[in-house]
Structure formats: C-alpha cells, structure tokens
Enzyme design. Sequence first.
Site, mmCIF file in Angstrom:
data_model
loop_
_atom_site.group_PDB
_atom_site.id
_atom_site.type_symbol
_atom_site.label_atom_id
_atom_site.label_comp_id
_atom_site.label_asym_id
_atom_site.label_seq_id
_atom_site.Cartn_x
_atom_site.Cartn_y
_atom_site.Cartn_z
ATOM 1 N N ASP A 212 29.447 17.512 22.313
ATOM 2 C CA ASP A 212 28.714 18.569 23.016
ATOM 3 C C ASP A 212 29.142 19.966 22.575
ATOM 4 O O ASP A 212 30.275 20.180 22.138
ATOM 5 C CB ASP A 212 29.002 18.484 24.524
ATOM 6 C CG ASP A 212 28.334 17.300 25.195
ATOM 7 O OD1 ASP A 212 27.908 16.367 24.498
ATOM 8 O OD2 ASP A 212 28.256 17.327 26.434
ATOM 9 N N ASP A 213 28.249 20.896 22.763
ATOM 10 C CA ASP A 213 28.502 22.353 22.780
ATOM 11 C C ASP A 213 28.472 23.049 21.423
ATOM 12 O O ASP A 213 28.632 24.258 21.357
ATOM 13 C CB ASP A 213 29.829 22.714 23.467
ATOM 14 C CG ASP A 213 29.824 22.386 24.944
ATOM 15 O OD1 ASP A 213 28.784 21.916 25.442
ATOM 16 O OD2 ASP A 213 30.857 22.601 25.592
ATOM 17 N N HIS A 262 21.142 20.691 24.819
ATOM 18 C CA HIS A 262 22.239 20.857 25.790
ATOM 19 C C HIS A 262 22.193 22.238 26.451
ATOM 20 O O HIS A 262 23.233 22.789 26.795
ATOM 21 C CB HIS A 262 23.576 20.612 25.090
ATOM 22 C CG HIS A 262 24.744 20.431 26.019
ATOM 23 N ND1 HIS A 262 24.701 19.638 27.138
ATOM 24 C CD2 HIS A 262 26.003 20.943 25.984
ATOM 25 C CE1 HIS A 262 25.875 19.676 27.743
ATOM 26 N NE2 HIS A 262 26.676 20.467 27.075
ATOM 27 N N HIS A 266 24.631 26.901 28.919
ATOM 28 C CA HIS A 266 25.595 25.985 29.520
ATOM 29 C C HIS A 266 25.854 26.209 31.009
ATOM 30 O O HIS A 266 26.998 26.195 31.477
ATOM 31 C CB HIS A 266 26.921 26.031 28.751
ATOM 32 C CG HIS A 266 27.690 24.745 28.809
ATOM 33 N ND1 HIS A 266 28.549 24.426 29.833
ATOM 34 C CD2 HIS A 266 27.709 23.679 27.979
ATOM 35 C CE1 HIS A 266 29.067 23.229 29.608
ATOM 36 N NE2 HIS A 266 28.570 22.753 28.503
ATOM 37 N N TYR A 303 28.081 19.652 32.237
ATOM 38 C CA TYR A 303 28.930 19.127 33.324
ATOM 39 C C TYR A 303 28.351 17.849 33.940
ATOM 40 O O TYR A 303 28.805 17.408 34.987
ATOM 41 C CB TYR A 303 29.114 20.158 34.456
ATOM 42 C CG TYR A 303 29.410 21.563 33.990
ATOM 43 C CD1 TYR A 303 30.723 21.959 33.707
ATOM 44 C CD2 TYR A 303 28.385 22.488 33.813
ATOM 45 C CE1 TYR A 303 30.992 23.250 33.274
ATOM 46 C CE2 TYR A 303 28.643 23.776 33.370
ATOM 47 C CZ TYR A 303 29.950 24.148 33.098
ATOM 48 O OH TYR A 303 30.205 25.425 32.664
ATOM 49 N N HIS A 373 33.781 16.925 22.691
ATOM 50 C CA HIS A 373 33.204 18.208 22.259
ATOM 51 C C HIS A 373 33.536 18.561 20.814
ATOM 52 O O HIS A 373 34.605 18.224 20.328
ATOM 53 C CB HIS A 373 33.719 19.323 23.182
ATOM 54 C CG HIS A 373 33.338 19.108 24.618
ATOM 55 N ND1 HIS A 373 34.075 18.305 25.449
ATOM 56 C CD2 HIS A 373 32.285 19.545 25.343
ATOM 57 C CE1 HIS A 373 33.492 18.261 26.645
ATOM 58 N NE2 HIS A 373 32.406 19.006 26.604
#
Length: 485
Positions: A212-213, A262, A266, A303, A373
């Site tokens: 992720d991210d 995503h 965020h 989350y 991540h």
Amino acid sequence: MKLQIFSVLLAITAANASKINPLHVKRQTTSAGTATSATVAASSVSSSTGTSSASSSTTATSNGTASGSTTAVAAPASATWGTSYPPLSQISSGMPSEVTQAVTTTYSVGTSPTYFSGAEPLPTAFVFKAADWPAQDKLPDTSSSEVQEWMQELDGWDIPDLSPTVDGTCVSDPSNVANASARGWWTCGGYTRDTDITVCPGKPMTWGTSFDDGPAFYTTKLLHFLHDQNIKATFFDVGSRCIENPNILIDEYMSGHEIAVHTWSHPHLTTLTTAEIVAELGWTRKAIKAIIGVTPTTMRPPYGDIDDRVRAISLAMGMIPIIWTRTPSGVSFDTFDWEIPGGVVTSEASFSQFEGILGNASTLDDGFIVLEHDLYEQTVDMAIGYTLPAALNHNPPFTLEPIGQCNGIPYTNMYVESNLNASFPIANGTSDGGIDTDGDGTGDAKSKNGTSSAASSSNGSSSQHASFSISATLLAIVATFVVAI
Ligand SMILES: *[C@@H]1O[C@H](CO)[C@@H](O)[C@H](O)[C@H]1NC(C)=O
Ligand SMILES: *[C@@H]1O[C@H](CO)[C@@H](O)[C@H](O)[C@H]1NC(C)=O
Ligand SMILES: *[C@@H]1O[C@H](CO)[C@@H](O)[C@H](O)[C@H]1NC(C)=O
Ligand SMILES: *[C@@H]1O[C@H](CO)[C@@H](O)[C@H](O)[C@H]1NC(C)=O
Ligand SMILES: *[C@@H]1O[C@H](CO)[C@@H](O)[C@H](O)[C@H]1NC(C)=O
Ligand SMILES: *[C@@H]1O[C@H](CO)[C@@H](O)[C@H](O)[C@H]1NC(C)=O
Ligand SMILES: CC(=O)N[C@H]1CO[C@H](CO)[C@@H](O)[C@@H]1O
C-alpha cells in the site's frame, strides 16, 4: 484479540516515549514535494506536524518524460539494489537512507503489457500540470465538474444513508460502535460483507500479496526483488503518489503486478461525506488511467476503514473493496510495518507479528491477505529482507500471488477497459437483482441504462464537512493511534 492488545500497548508506550505523531500523517507527507531529491530521509520526523502536506502540495515535480518515452533518467543500477538490506535490528526510524534508484526499464508510449490480452497500450507520456489535479494529500474539492460527473455513477444505487463516523476509529465514537454490526463497519469489530475480498478463497497456504501507499522512492527496490523472485503482487496506489512517481507506477503495471485504487489523500473514508468519498476514489482512478491507460476495478480503504456506505459508493463506481484477513478469533493480518519509520513499533516486533500471521495463516482453509507497505525504506527492507523470504522459505512454503489472481479474477477483469464480464465487478441488477452490499437482505440496484431504479437519491449524505482540515485529521489520527488498525 491478543494481537490488538499487544499493539495497543506498544503504541501507547512508544507514543508517550517519543511524542512522535503517528505515521499516517507522515506517511502521506514525506514523499510529497520531494520528488526531485535522490536521497530521501524516509524517517524525517520533522514532517509529522501534519502541516507540511499542505505546503508541499504545489511542489510536486514528477514529470519523468523523456520525449516519446515514459521513463525518467535512471540512476545507474546498483548491483545490490533489491538484494541487500540491513540486519533486522538496524531497520528503524533513525536508519541512514540508501540512495534511491529510478526505474531502469523504458516502456515506450503505445507499448502494451504482454501478460494479458486486450490490454490497452500505454498512453501518451504523463506530464504533471498542477492545474490538472487537486492538491496532493488533501481532500479534493467536491464542487469540481469532475466530482459532479462521478457523482452520477451513484444513480440507481441504494447508497445507505449512514452519517459519517466521528474519526474512523472506535474510541471516540460509541454510538457508531454500538451500531457497527448493522452498518457493517470493519474498523470496529471486523464486520465484512459478501462483496468484500478479504482472503484467497479455497487456496490454503496462498498469500495474496500486496503493498500500500506507493508508488514511492523505494518501490523500485521492491520491484527489483519481486522481479528476481518472480513474484507478482497487488499495489494499492495513492493518487497523490501516482502523479508524483508516474514511471514507478508504469513499472509496477508493465511488470505484471496488479494495480488498485487506494484513495487520493489516505483519509478514513467512513468519516467523509458521500461526495468526498467519490472525489477520493475518482481522482485516484483518473490519475492511474492517465498514467497507465487503465481503470482499476478494485480498491482498498485506508486503515481498512469501510462501512456499508463506503462499500456501496465504491461498488457503484465499479470498484470491489479489498481489505486484509482477520481470523475468526480476531487476529488482524497487519504487520504494523507502517509504524516502524515513526519509531512506534520495532522491526523485531513487526517481524514477530508477521511470524504469528504465518502461523495463523497455516491453519486456515483459505489463502490470506496481509497489510504491508512500499512507501518507506524501512517497510521495503522488511519485505525484501524478512517477510517475503520468511514466506518463501517456510516449510511447507507459501505460494505468493496477486490478490486478484488468488481470487480467480483474471487480469482482464482488473481493469475496466479490458473487462468483458458484464457481471463484474458487480451485476447490473434490476431493483432486486443486484448484490446485497448493505446487508439489508435485498439486492442494491444498479441501472446501467441510466434510469434510477432505487428510491434513495445519489447524493443522500451531502452534509458538508466544511470545517474539515488537515489539523482536524491529525487530531483524529492522534486519537486513533491507540486503536491500531
Ligand atoms: C520537470 O520538467 C521541467 C520542465 O521540463 C524541468 O525543469 C524539471 O526539471 C522536471 N522535473 C523533473 C523531476 O523531472
Ligand atoms: C445503524 O445502522 C443501520 C443499518 O445501516 C441504520 O439503518 C441505522 O440508521 C443506524 N443507526 C444509527 C443510530 O446510526
Ligand atoms: C496467531 O497470532 C497470535 C497473535 O500474534 C499468536 O499469539 C498466535 O501464536 C498465532 N497462532 C499461531 C498458530 O501461530
Ligand atoms: C464474471 O464475473 C462473475 C462475478 O465475479 C463471476 O461469477 C463469473 O464467473 C465471471 N464470468 C466469467 C466468464 O469470467
Ligand atoms: C432501465 O432499467 C430499469 C431498471 O433496470 C428499467 O426499469 C427500465 O425499463 C430501463 N429503461 C430502459 C429505457 O431500458
Ligand atoms: C443532489 O440532490 C439535489 C436535490 O435532490 C439535486 O438537485 C442535485 O442535482 C443532486 N446532485 C447530484 C450531483 O446528483
Ligand atoms: C443481472 C442483470 O440484470 N444483468 C443484465 C445487465 O445488462 C445486460 C445488458 O443490458 C442484460 O443483458 C443483463 O441481463
């Protein structure tokens, strides 16, 4: 349960000891606006005030557009990039940063991925223009013509009229926690719906691998490792990072990894208005399409913060939510790698957590999904040095696959442009023929012919969060911190 208590204690201790703000603020600010810097202090805690995201938003300079090609000038590849990593004990918030490397493979405009048929060719090289995009790492404006247009995708859908949660966490929201089961709120109690992807069904010992991210500076290191090991994964990409590092996104996609949405900045999606959720998903989808030419059909809520309203909006926009596995006994498959750069969790604790995940995963009848991540050097080093090798060297070994693949979803269905399955991501049901996304026992209507067949209006939850701001978010995140996801 044990797992959660463990992390709560760790979080409290570390937060009190260091007064470092939670990572999630930093995680979205560290790389913003620093795209030109070859070496990035991945653990620059100074940005944890939460204010830098605002000021940095105008300085994104990711063009990477050699004429006619989509590749930036690459630093010479180091022989050890993607193969060397520090000893576990040295992976910490204060570790020295390794010089980053740009992508090394050039993909010309018009090239198509060769690993699935019907793939769109890469579009004209992406050129970042600030005027084309919302400010990075902030909630996009919902009054834009783009967001108004995307709102129409909700027509015909029964979007549950649930008020936004207070901050997306359980501690400050007793009334929504009490109703968590009814609203299908994953965050507080792990409630899911049949439309969520949380495992690899019927594939024991299979890890639906994801990161992720990103795309971010150390993603290229991870990509080297994955390439060497012939592993494909799913990348849940943040829109604000995509426009900053378009060539890294292209490398992910062209290398055979699955690309999913995503969000733009965020946030905890359950805290947002319906229009804000549409904006977060819509702009990220648009950024990915602009860079690699395809539109993802899957997303992950930051989350894991999802409820029936977020679910229905996501599905109405053509994206299936993917979370990570939580066992029946409540063990959430979160490595807490994202808390290492902030000094909240040690690398040893994170890895021990991961070993517990593998232990639990070995007992499941289904394959599993883990939260990891690629945003930080620390999290990439944990992946290439420790977690991925632990799974590969496990006896018996785990099979690593992208999440779509381990769910039997072919690459063609992962993107709108190549998807030929009219029932995917969700059937266009009549008033009672759709899939039950909100748990009320009836199908939620989707009328592809544009005629609204459902009673509720598409913009039901339009109360404005006029006062929403970065500092409010920050407070919310600080409040949540003890409730580690
Ligand atoms: C982006 O493009 C501008 C204009 O061509 C150039 O001056 C700048 O150095 C580029 N930035 C990056 C990161 O490539
Ligand atoms: C609880 O959830 C149900 C189902 O989504 C919803 O209809 C109801 O309004 C919620 N109640 C409260 C008090 O939020
Ligand atoms: C499952 O995870 C919990 C929490 O990390 C751990 O205590 C337990 O030992 C694990 N179970 C197995 C079989 O590894
Ligand atoms: C189309 O998608 C649906 C829903 O995911 C699935 O059940 C079905 O098997 C798919 N059909 C084909 C031909 O792939
Ligand atoms: C559009 O779809 C709705 C619901 O599925 C249906 O009732 C209506 O007749 C359709 N309209 C047209 C013009 O096809
Ligand atoms: C939202 O609802 C109002 C009142 O029902 C309507 O006038 C407006 O056009 C709707 N906006 C969108 C984007 O659907
Ligand atoms: C489940 C369902 O209603 N599917 C319909 C989706 O739309 C196509 C084309 O309009 C119909 O043929 C399907 O029956």
